[in-house]
Scaffold this active site. Structure first.
Site, short mmCIF file in Angstrom:
data_model
loop_
_atom_site.label_atom_id
_atom_site.label_comp_id
_atom_site.label_asym_id
_atom_site.label_seq_id
_atom_site.Cartn_x
_atom_site.Cartn_y
_atom_site.Cartn_z
N GLU A 42 -8.24 -7.51 -9.86
CA GLU A 42 -9.46 -6.58 -9.71
C GLU A 42 -10.55 -7.27 -10.64
O GLU A 42 -11.46 -7.04 -10.14
CB GLU A 42 -8.92 -5.26 -10.36
CG GLU A 42 -8.46 -4.52 -9.40
CD GLU A 42 -7.30 -3.37 -9.75
OE1 GLU A 42 -7.62 -2.79 -11.10
OE2 GLU A 42 -6.54 -3.00 -9.06
N SER B 128 2.78 -2.11 -6.17
CA SER B 128 3.58 -0.99 -5.81
C SER B 128 4.70 -0.50 -6.07
O SER B 128 5.74 -0.11 -5.41
CB SER B 128 3.20 -0.70 -4.20
OG SER B 128 2.02 -0.75 -3.68
N GLU C 202 1.26 -10.74 -8.91
CA GLU C 202 1.06 -9.46 -8.29
C GLU C 202 0.13 -9.92 -6.77
O GLU C 202 -0.98 -10.23 -6.86
CB GLU C 202 0.05 -8.69 -9.16
CG GLU C 202 0.57 -8.40 -10.29
CD GLU C 202 -0.15 -7.11 -10.84
OE1 GLU C 202 0.25 -6.03 -11.09
OE2 GLU C 202 -1.30 -7.30 -11.16
N ASN D 129 -0.31 -0.60 -16.55
CA ASN D 129 -1.58 -1.13 -16.70
C ASN D 129 -2.28 0.36 -16.09
O ASN D 129 -2.22 0.66 -15.00
CB ASN D 129 -1.86 -2.17 -15.64
CG ASN D 129 -3.34 -2.20 -15.52
OD1 ASN D 129 -4.07 -1.83 -16.27
ND2 ASN D 129 -3.59 -3.13 -14.32
N GLY E 126 -1.89 -1.25 -5.22
CA GLY E 126 -2.30 0.20 -4.99
C GLY E 126 -2.41 0.25 -3.42
O GLY E 126 -3.16 1.43 -3.09
N HIS F 66 -6.30 -10.39 -13.70
CA HIS F 66 -5.87 -9.48 -12.84
C HIS F 66 -6.60 -9.64 -11.63
O HIS F 66 -7.96 -9.81 -11.76
CB HIS F 66 -6.03 -7.75 -13.56
CG HIS F 66 -5.47 -6.86 -12.69
ND1 HIS F 66 -6.15 -6.41 -11.65
CD2 HIS F 66 -4.17 -6.33 -12.76
CE1 HIS F 66 -5.03 -5.31 -10.92
NE2 HIS F 66 -3.96 -5.17 -11.62
N LYS G 30 -5.41 0.91 -15.99
CA LYS G 30 -6.78 0.56 -15.57
C LYS G 30 -7.56 1.61 -16.07
O LYS G 30 -7.69 2.04 -17.37
CB LYS G 30 -6.77 0.75 -14.00
CG LYS G 30 -5.56 0.04 -13.29
CD LYS G 30 -5.52 -0.16 -11.75
CE LYS G 30 -4.41 -0.90 -11.29
NZ LYS G 30 -4.62 -1.54 -10.07
C1 PEP Z 1 -1.61 -3.43 -10.73
O1 PEP Z 1 -2.70 -3.02 -10.77
O2 PEP Z 1 -1.28 -4.14 -11.79
C2 PEP Z 1 -0.59 -3.00 -10.18
C3 PEP Z 1 0.54 -3.53 -9.94
O3 PEP Z 1 -0.93 -1.64 -9.46
P1 PEP Z 1 -0.18 -0.63 -8.49
O4 PEP Z 1 1.48 -0.68 -9.13
O5 PEP Z 1 -0.84 0.57 -8.36
O6 PEP Z 1 0.41 -1.33 -7.26
#
Ligand code: PEP
Length: 263
Positions: free
Chosen positions: A107, A221, A175, A13, A181, A105, A15
Site C-alpha cells: 500500500e 488474506s 505478500e 498490521n 485484502g 508494504h 493499517k
Molecule cells: C496486509 O495488508 O499486510 C495483509 C496481509 O492484509 P490482509 O490480511 O487483510 O490480506
C-alpha cells in the site's frame, strides 16, 4: 536452511484502523483471550502494528500490564529529524519501545510511490535506530503472469538488503498484492515457493547464518481457517495479518494455532 528453529511470528498490521481508545480495549481483550486459552508465552511471538497515534498508549499498556506482545510501527521516515512535515523518525519509534517497523508494504509502494530505493533507505533508517525492519515484497497478478512467481519479490528484497550488514536482524514478509485484502489467498505451495526463494536471497546477500535465523512470513488474506496450511511449509515462519488482526477472537485463533499444533 528450511527446518531451523525460528520462533513463529504472528504480526497484526492494523493499517489505518482503531483509535487509541479502541487500541487499549483490543490489546486488553486479546491478552485476556490468550490467557484464558492458556496460551504458552514464548511459543509464538505476537506483534502489534498500530497507527502512529496509538503507539504511546499501547506501549504504556504493554508495560503496565506486562503483556508480552511486541510493538511495531507501520512506516518510518528515511530522515532522523528536521523539516519533514508529517514524518516520523526511527529514533522516535525506538524511544517508544517499538522493536519493529513495517517497510515497503504494497500500500505504501502503490499509494505513496515508494520505490525500491526509498524502501532500502528506510531499512537503513530502521537498523540505525535498532528497529527490526519487516520488509514487505510481493508481485501483482500482472507481474506474476509476465515474469513468474518469484522474480519481482526476489528483485525487491535484493534491493532492500543492499548495504545491510550480515549480522542485522530483519524479517521478510511475502505478500502477493493480489492476495491482500481480497480474500483471494495464495496456496501454501505458491507461498512456500516464493518464501524459499526469498530465503535464498538472504543467504546470497547476508550469508547462511542470516538465512537460517531470518523469519519469512506470508501475508495475504490469512485467517484462522488457513494459517495451519501455511505454517506447515518449511520456509514460512509466521504471518503478517491485516483484516483478521482487527477481530480479537479471529486474531487469537490465528495465534493459538501455533500452540495446538506445536509448529
Ligand atoms: C496486509 O495488508 O499486510 C495483509 C496481509 O492484509 P490482509 O490480511 O487483510 O490480506
Amino acid at each position: 536452511m528450511a527446518g531451523m528453529t525460528r520462533t513463529p511470528f504472528i504480526a497484526g498490521n492494523w493499517k489505518m484502523n482503531l483509535d487509541h481508545l479502541q487500541a487499549v480495549a483490543f490489546v486488553q481483550k486479546l491478552h485476556w483471550t490468550l490467557k484464558d486459552a492458556k496460551h504458552e508465552e514464548g511459543s509464538v511471538e505476537v506483534g502489534i502494528f498500530p497507527p502512529f497515534t496509538d503507539i504511546r498508549t499501547v506501549q504504556t499498556l504493554l508495560d503496565a500490564d506486562k503483556i508480552p506482545f511486541s510493538l511495531g510501527a507501520q512506516d518510518l521516515s528515511t530522515h532522523e529529524s528536521g523539516a519533514y512535515t508529517g514524518e516520523v523518525s526511527g529514533q522516535f519509534l525506538a524511544k517508544l519501545d517499538c522493536g519493529y517497523v513495517i517497510i515497503g508494504h504494497s500500500e505504501r509502494r502503490q499509494y505513496h510511490a515508494e520505490s525500491d530505493e526509498v524502501v532500502a533507505a528506510k531499512v537503513q533508517a530502521a537498523l540505525t535506530n535498532g528497529l527490526v525492519p519487516v520488509i514487505c515484497v510481493g508481485e501483482t497478478l500482472e507481474e506474476r503472469e509476465e515474469s513468474g512467481p518469484t522474480a519481482v519479490s526476489v528483485a525487491q528484497l535484493t534491493a532492500a538488503l543492499d548495504g545491510v550488514p550480515a549480522d542485522a536482524d530483519v524479517v521478510v514478509a511475502y505478500e502477493p498484492v493480489w492476495a491482500i485484502g481480497t480474500g483471494q489467498v495464495a496456496s501454501p505451495e505458491q507461498a512456500q515457493e516464493v518464501c524459499a526463494a526469498l530465503r535464498e536471497v538472504v543467504a546470497g546477500t547476508l550469508g547462511a547464518d542470516a538465512a537460517a535465523r531470518t523469519r519469512v512470513l506470508y501475508g495475504g488474506s490469512v485467517k484462522s481457517g488457513n494459517i495451519a496450511s501455511f505454517m506447515r511449509e518449511p520456509d514460512i515462519d509466521g504471518a503478517l495479518v491485516g483484516g483478521a488482526s482487527l477481530v480479537v477472537d479471529e486474531f487469537a485463533a490465528i495465534i493459538r494455532y501455533q500452540k495446538h499444533v506445536g509448529v
